[in-house]
Design an enzyme around this catalytic site. Structure first.
Site, PDB file in Angstrom:
ATOM      1  N   ARG A 173       0.844  -1.204   0.000  1.00  0.00           N
ATOM      2  CA  ARG A 173       0.000   0.000   0.000  1.00  0.00           C
ATOM      3  C   ARG A 173       0.874   1.247   0.000  1.00  0.00           C
ATOM      4  O   ARG A 173       0.533   2.275  -0.572  1.00  0.00           O
ATOM      5  CB  ARG A 173      -0.928   0.006   1.211  1.00  0.00           C
ATOM      6  CG  ARG A 173      -1.974  -1.089   1.185  1.00  0.00           C
ATOM      7  CD  ARG A 173      -2.940  -0.999   2.361  1.00  0.00           C
ATOM      8  NE  ARG A 173      -3.901  -2.103   2.352  1.00  0.00           N
ATOM      9  CZ  ARG A 173      -3.719  -3.255   2.987  1.00  0.00           C
ATOM     10  NH1 ARG A 173      -2.611  -3.473   3.674  1.00  0.00           N
ATOM     11  NH2 ARG A 173      -4.645  -4.194   2.939  1.00  0.00           N
ATOM     12  N   ASP A 202     -10.573  -4.849   7.873  1.00  0.00           N
ATOM     13  CA  ASP A 202      -9.612  -5.825   8.409  1.00  0.00           C
ATOM     14  C   ASP A 202     -10.278  -6.789   9.388  1.00  0.00           C
ATOM     15  O   ASP A 202     -10.007  -7.989   9.375  1.00  0.00           O
ATOM     16  CB  ASP A 202      -8.439  -5.092   9.078  1.00  0.00           C
ATOM     17  CG  ASP A 202      -7.620  -4.290   8.076  1.00  0.00           C
ATOM     18  OD1 ASP A 202      -7.502  -4.735   6.916  1.00  0.00           O
ATOM     19  OD2 ASP A 202      -7.101  -3.218   8.440  1.00  0.00           O
ATOM     20  N   ARG A 255     -12.369  -9.323   7.469  1.00  0.00           N
ATOM     21  CA  ARG A 255     -11.557 -10.433   6.933  1.00  0.00           C
ATOM     22  C   ARG A 255     -11.227 -11.432   8.048  1.00  0.00           C
ATOM     23  O   ARG A 255     -11.375 -12.645   7.889  1.00  0.00           O
ATOM     24  CB  ARG A 255     -10.270  -9.862   6.324  1.00  0.00           C
ATOM     25  CG  ARG A 255     -10.542  -9.168   5.006  1.00  0.00           C
ATOM     26  CD  ARG A 255      -9.296  -8.570   4.395  1.00  0.00           C
ATOM     27  NE  ARG A 255      -9.595  -8.083   3.055  1.00  0.00           N
ATOM     28  CZ  ARG A 255      -9.024  -7.032   2.485  1.00  0.00           C
ATOM     29  NH1 ARG A 255      -8.102  -6.338   3.135  1.00  0.00           N
ATOM     30  NH2 ARG A 255      -9.355  -6.660   1.266  1.00  0.00           N
ATOM     31  N   HIS A 278      -3.340   0.399   8.666  1.00  0.00           N
ATOM     32  CA  HIS A 278      -3.893  -0.536   7.690  1.00  0.00           C
ATOM     33  C   HIS A 278      -2.734  -1.079   6.856  1.00  0.00           C
ATOM     34  O   HIS A 278      -2.568  -0.759   5.706  1.00  0.00           O
ATOM     35  CB  HIS A 278      -4.887   0.219   6.801  1.00  0.00           C
ATOM     36  CG  HIS A 278      -5.620  -0.634   5.834  1.00  0.00           C
ATOM     37  ND1 HIS A 278      -6.207  -1.827   6.170  1.00  0.00           N
ATOM     38  CD2 HIS A 278      -5.891  -0.456   4.516  1.00  0.00           C
ATOM     39  CE1 HIS A 278      -6.813  -2.329   5.092  1.00  0.00           C
ATOM     40  NE2 HIS A 278      -6.620  -1.524   4.080  1.00  0.00           N
TER      41      HIS A 278
END
Ligand code: APR
Length: 307
Positions: free
Chosen positions: A87, A147, A150, A174
């Site tokens: 990211r 998150d 998941r 994140h």
């Protein structure tokens, strides 16, 4: 209620569709720099209303004029990851995009609440907060909801139980150093460590930390968008309905958890004023160290951004 979504790509368009289908706004405005795309997707979505049974009006545009006086603006503009990218590799490109988008958004909607989705998430929240000059309760990053979703999915898969019965908490940035907290994860109130071995929990935590990359590796040309858009819209819903849900969100910290001048995910209460409370929970030494490391990683990237 008027909600604007900036970026009519995978995350933005799916978020706009979910907002319209749930009738969270009378008017949904979809903005992108690419000509025709927001107009086409917006009209197509609007035309699904008679079938799906919603009356939200969806407008696609390349201009910010139509966004004026939005109550909530979801920012998804930017480039997504490709396989092999982290990211953080998106940092400078997306920081410039978020800066320009935020300036244009706040000029038209000075009272709005911003929900930032673009990555690297925590740094983009920092950019949006600085550029907007908004109080921190009105600039909120979407990461923790995704998150934890998941993480909850993987726990449900392992135990063969309903995802609805799994509640979980996660702190930090994140990124790979996000901090899921098994001690604060439960299945219908039963603490997770009573139902699973430490090895299994560690493997699930690792998979959740790499959850974004797992999808990128499958898709190859883009990143996840069904779960990210659902997560952003859950935050929108809590604000629109003033539900005061307690969700992990990225906010600018001013001393909470011993951290200042940086953005990381923490549990917050979300209501009509945006972040209405930051909840501080007791952490053990190991959890504190993991959170500090995650916050340091975000700070290193914040320091690279020139505003
Ligand atoms: N203003 C408006 N829209 C922009 C701008 C800008 N300055 N720059 C880029 N966009 C648009 C693109 O034209 C594109 O339609 O943002 C959209 C991004 O869509 P996708 O490429 O499909 O990316 P998406 O998967 O939606 O991800 C967007 O969210 O989850 C994060 O990491 C992801 O940063 C990425 C962002």
């Amino acid at each position: 209620m008027k909600i604007t979504v900036i970026g009519a790509g995978n995350v933005g368009a799916t978020a706009a569709q979910r907002i319209a289908e749930k009738e969270l706004a009378n008017e949904v405005v979809l903005v992108d720099i690419v000509e025709g795309v927001p107009q086409g997707k917006g009209l197509d979505m609007y035309e699904s209303g008679p079938i799906e049974g919603f009356d939200s009006k969806v407008i696609g545009t390349n201009s910010y004029d139509e966004t004026a006086n939005s109550d909530i603006v979801v920012i998804t503009a930017g480039i997504p990851r490709k396989p092999g990218m982290s990211r953080d590799d998106l940092l400078s490109t997306n920081a410039n995009i978020i800066k320009s988008v935020t300036e244009q958004v706040v000029a038209k909607s000075p009272k709005s609440i911003l929900i930032v989705v673009s990555n690297p998430l925590d740094v983009m929240v920092y950019v949006a907060q600085k550029v907007s000059g908004f109080e921190r309760n009105r600039v909120i990053g979407m990461a923790g909801v995704l998150d934890t979703a998941r993480y909850r999915t993987f726990i449900a898969m392992e135990l063969g139980v309903s995802v609805e019965d799994i509640t979980a908490l996660l702190l930090g940035g994140h990124g790979d150093s996000m901090v899921p907290l098994p001690r604060y994860t439960s299945v219908a109130g039963i603490p997770l460590p009573e139902l699973m071995t430490k090895e299994k929990i560690d493997a699930i935590v690792k998979r959740a930390q790499n959850g974004g990359a797992e999808i990128v590796n499958f898709l190859k040309t883009g990143s996840a968008f069904y779960a990210p858009s659902a997560a952003a819209v859950q935050m929108v819903e809590s604000i629109v309905k003033d539900k005061k849900r307690v969700l992990p969100c990225a906010v600018y910290l001013q001393g909470e958890y011993g951290l200042s001048g940086t953005v990381v995910g923490v549990p917050v209460k979300l209501g009509k004023n945006g972040v209405e409370q930051i909840l501080e929970i007791q952490l053990n030494d190991e959890e504190k160290a993991l959170l500090k490391k995650s916050a340091d990683d975000v700070k290193t990237n914040i320091d690279k951004v020139k505003l």
